[in-house]
Design a protein around this motif. Structure first.
Motif, PDB file in Angstrom:
ATOM      1  N   ILE A 114      -0.102  11.478  -2.056  1.00  0.00           N
ATOM      2  CA  ILE A 114       1.138  10.711  -2.015  1.00  0.00           C
ATOM      3  C   ILE A 114       1.603  10.528  -3.450  1.00  0.00           C
ATOM      4  CG2 ILE A 114       2.225   8.545  -1.318  1.00  0.00           C
ATOM      5  CD1 ILE A 114       0.065   8.260   0.803  1.00  0.00           C
ATOM      6  N   PRO A 115       2.826  10.916  -3.786  1.00  0.00           N
ATOM      7  CA  PRO A 115       3.290  10.801  -5.169  1.00  0.00           C
ATOM      8  C   PRO A 115       3.393   9.356  -5.599  1.00  0.00           C
ATOM      9  CG  PRO A 115       5.106  11.361  -3.703  1.00  0.00           C
ATOM     10  CD  PRO A 115       3.855  11.442  -2.885  1.00  0.00           C
ATOM     11  N   PRO A 116       3.123   9.055  -6.873  1.00  0.00           N
ATOM     12  CA  PRO A 116       3.277   7.687  -7.365  1.00  0.00           C
ATOM     13  C   PRO A 116       4.736   7.294  -7.401  1.00  0.00           C
ATOM     14  CG  PRO A 116       2.767   9.180  -9.160  1.00  0.00           C
ATOM     15  CD  PRO A 116       2.650   9.979  -7.904  1.00  0.00           C
ATOM     16  N   ALA A 117       4.966   5.984  -7.511  1.00  0.00           N
ATOM     17  CA  ALA A 117       6.333   5.463  -7.501  1.00  0.00           C
ATOM     18  C   ALA A 117       6.451   4.313  -8.483  1.00  0.00           C
ATOM     19  CB  ALA A 117       6.710   4.995  -6.095  1.00  0.00           C
ATOM     20  N   VAL A 118       7.548   4.309  -9.255  1.00  0.00           N
ATOM     21  CA  VAL A 118       7.864   3.188 -10.133  1.00  0.00           C
ATOM     22  C   VAL A 118       8.625   2.163  -9.296  1.00  0.00           C
ATOM     23  CG1 VAL A 118       9.093   2.426 -12.194  1.00  0.00           C
ATOM     24  CG2 VAL A 118       7.941   4.655 -12.167  1.00  0.00           C
ATOM     25  N   SER A 131       0.244   3.903  -7.728  1.00  0.00           N
ATOM     26  CA  SER A 131      -0.374   5.142  -7.258  1.00  0.00           C
ATOM     27  C   SER A 131      -1.085   4.831  -5.948  1.00  0.00           C
ATOM     28  CB  SER A 131      -1.366   5.686  -8.287  1.00  0.00           C
ATOM     29  OG  SER A 131      -0.696   6.016  -9.488  1.00  0.00           O
ATOM     30  N   PHE A 132      -0.997   5.757  -4.979  1.00  0.00           N
ATOM     31  CA  PHE A 132      -1.464   5.483  -3.614  1.00  0.00           C
ATOM     32  C   PHE A 132      -2.608   6.423  -3.242  1.00  0.00           C
ATOM     33  CE2 PHE A 132       3.080   4.794  -4.041  1.00  0.00           C
ATOM     34  CZ  PHE A 132       3.202   3.460  -3.682  1.00  0.00           C
ATOM     35  N   HIS A 133      -3.507   5.887  -2.407  1.00  0.00           N
ATOM     36  CA  HIS A 133      -4.627   6.678  -1.886  1.00  0.00           C
ATOM     37  C   HIS A 133      -4.923   6.216  -0.467  1.00  0.00           C
ATOM     38  CE1 HIS A 133      -8.384   8.828  -1.542  1.00  0.00           C
ATOM     39  NE2 HIS A 133      -9.018   7.698  -1.289  1.00  0.00           N
ATOM     40  N   THR A 142      -4.489   1.366   2.957  1.00  0.00           N
ATOM     41  CA  THR A 142      -3.846   1.989   1.799  1.00  0.00           C
ATOM     42  C   THR A 142      -4.397   1.339   0.533  1.00  0.00           C
ATOM     43  OG1 THR A 142      -1.797   2.405   3.028  1.00  0.00           O
ATOM     44  CG2 THR A 142      -1.671   2.476   0.630  1.00  0.00           C
ATOM     45  N   GLN A 143      -4.901   2.160  -0.367  1.00  0.00           N
ATOM     46  CA  GLN A 143      -5.397   1.675  -1.654  1.00  0.00           C
ATOM     47  C   GLN A 143      -4.345   1.960  -2.720  1.00  0.00           C
ATOM     48  OE1 GLN A 143      -9.086   3.821  -1.977  1.00  0.00           O
ATOM     49  NE2 GLN A 143     -10.216   2.361  -0.719  1.00  0.00           N
ATOM     50  N   ILE A 144      -3.983   0.929  -3.470  1.00  0.00           N
ATOM     51  CA  ILE A 144      -2.936   1.053  -4.485  1.00  0.00           C
ATOM     52  C   ILE A 144      -3.516   0.682  -5.842  1.00  0.00           C
ATOM     53  CG2 ILE A 144      -0.702   0.181  -5.271  1.00  0.00           C
ATOM     54  CD1 ILE A 144       0.061  -0.336  -2.403  1.00  0.00           C
ATOM     55  N   THR A 145      -3.235   1.521  -6.842  1.00  0.00           N
ATOM     56  CA  THR A 145      -3.549   1.199  -8.230  1.00  0.00           C
ATOM     57  C   THR A 145      -2.243   0.927  -8.950  1.00  0.00           C
ATOM     58  OG1 THR A 145      -5.518   2.599  -8.202  1.00  0.00           O
ATOM     59  CG2 THR A 145      -4.633   1.995 -10.347  1.00  0.00           C
ATOM     60  N   LEU A 231       8.592   1.902  -0.115  1.00  0.00           N
ATOM     61  CA  LEU A 231       7.364   2.623  -0.439  1.00  0.00           C
ATOM     62  C   LEU A 231       7.406   3.986   0.222  1.00  0.00           C
ATOM     63  CD1 LEU A 231       4.769  -0.282  -0.013  1.00  0.00           C
ATOM     64  CD2 LEU A 231       5.632   0.686  -2.152  1.00  0.00           C
ATOM     65  N   PRO A 232       6.616   4.952  -0.299  1.00  0.00           N
ATOM     66  CA  PRO A 232       6.626   6.295   0.285  1.00  0.00           C
ATOM     67  C   PRO A 232       6.260   6.284   1.767  1.00  0.00           C
ATOM     68  CG  PRO A 232       5.531   6.297  -1.835  1.00  0.00           C
ATOM     69  CD  PRO A 232       5.772   4.878  -1.499  1.00  0.00           C
ATOM     70  N   ALA A 233       6.810   7.231   2.503  1.00  0.00           N
ATOM     71  CA  ALA A 233       6.503   7.340   3.938  1.00  0.00           C
ATOM     72  C   ALA A 233       5.050   7.772   4.113  1.00  0.00           C
ATOM     73  CB  ALA A 233       7.446   8.350   4.597  1.00  0.00           C
TER      74      ALA A 233
END
Length: 235
Positions: A114-118, A131-133, A142-145, A231-233
């Motif tokens: 999943i691409p990161p997003a500002v 950043s998503f994992h 969903t793990q977010i950094t 947020l990303p789909a």
């Protein structure tokens, strides 16, 4: 005159087992001089039983002393041979795989990419990037950094972020790696969070951020809030 209380005489064997007992032993022994023949016979039987018990206890004590002597002599005798223990083969342990962030470009990702997003910027130069994992086999998680950076010419101090989520989302927010954002993007502060969407596929992830820091120009505390919805789909 008050009669003496009744007493129970108990005969105990060498191993602690009760062999015989007699109620009213005080009355029985008190009438030995002038009691009836049946009472005298009971006393004789009791004395025989005590004698037998004493003999058994003496034999047991003697056997115990013999065993103690054998234990003392055992130190000077040759010990019995002891069989060597059978070796057990132990399978080598495999090292745990490195986290997804440390894996090289040629390593397969544990979850979908999943691409990161500002998700936030302001005039001070503050920028927040997610950043998503997605852990495999856990579509609800969903793990977010979060990476906090400062592109302004002055450092941002006392930086902190609080996160609020709807009731259908469970949030675990870890402490940030620091509270100072260096100027000109010279460094970043990281913070990890784990969100569990109990209505995965029905409602998307959403959150609200409360951002606090000290204004680098005025030195005054600043509090800003932003709602994160785009947020990303696939999360």
């Amino acid at each position: 005159a008050v009669a003496p209380p009744a007493t129970t005489a108990v005969v105990v064997g060498a191993n602690g087992t009760v062999i015989a007992s007699s109620a009213g032993a005080v009355d029985l022994l008190g009438d030995l001089g002038g009691g009836t023949q049946s009472q005298q016979a009971g006393v004789d039987a009791l004395q025989d039983l005590l004698a037998t018990t004493g003999a058994a206890a003496a034999q047991t004590s003697a056997a115990t002393r013999v065993m103690d002597i054998m234990d003392l002599l055992g130190d000077s005798l040759d010990p019995a041979p002891v069989a060597a223990p059978t070796p057990v083969a132990v399978a080598p342990q495999q090292a745990a795989p490195p986290p997804a962030e440390a894996q090289g470009p040629g390593t397969a990702a544990a979850g979908p990419a999943i691409p990161p997003a500002v998700i936030y910027t302001n005039a001070t130069g503050l920028a927040i990037r997610f950043s998503f994992h997605k852990p495999p086999g856990q579509p609800q998680v969903t793990q977010i950094t979060a990476m906090y950076a400062n592109s302004g010419p002055q450092p941002i101090a006392e930086f902190a972020v609080q996160v609020a989520v709807p009731k259908f989302i469970t949030l675990v927010l870890e402490p940030a790696s620091g509270t100072l954002l260096p100027p000109s993007g010279a460094g970043a502060v990281a913070q990890r969070m784990t969100l569990t969407n109990t209505m995965q596929g029905i409602k998307p992830l959403a959150m609200r951020l409360r951002i606090a820091y000290t204004d680098p120009s005025s030195g005054q505390p600043v509090v800003e809030q932003t709602t994160v919805e785009s947020l990303p789909a696939g999360l």
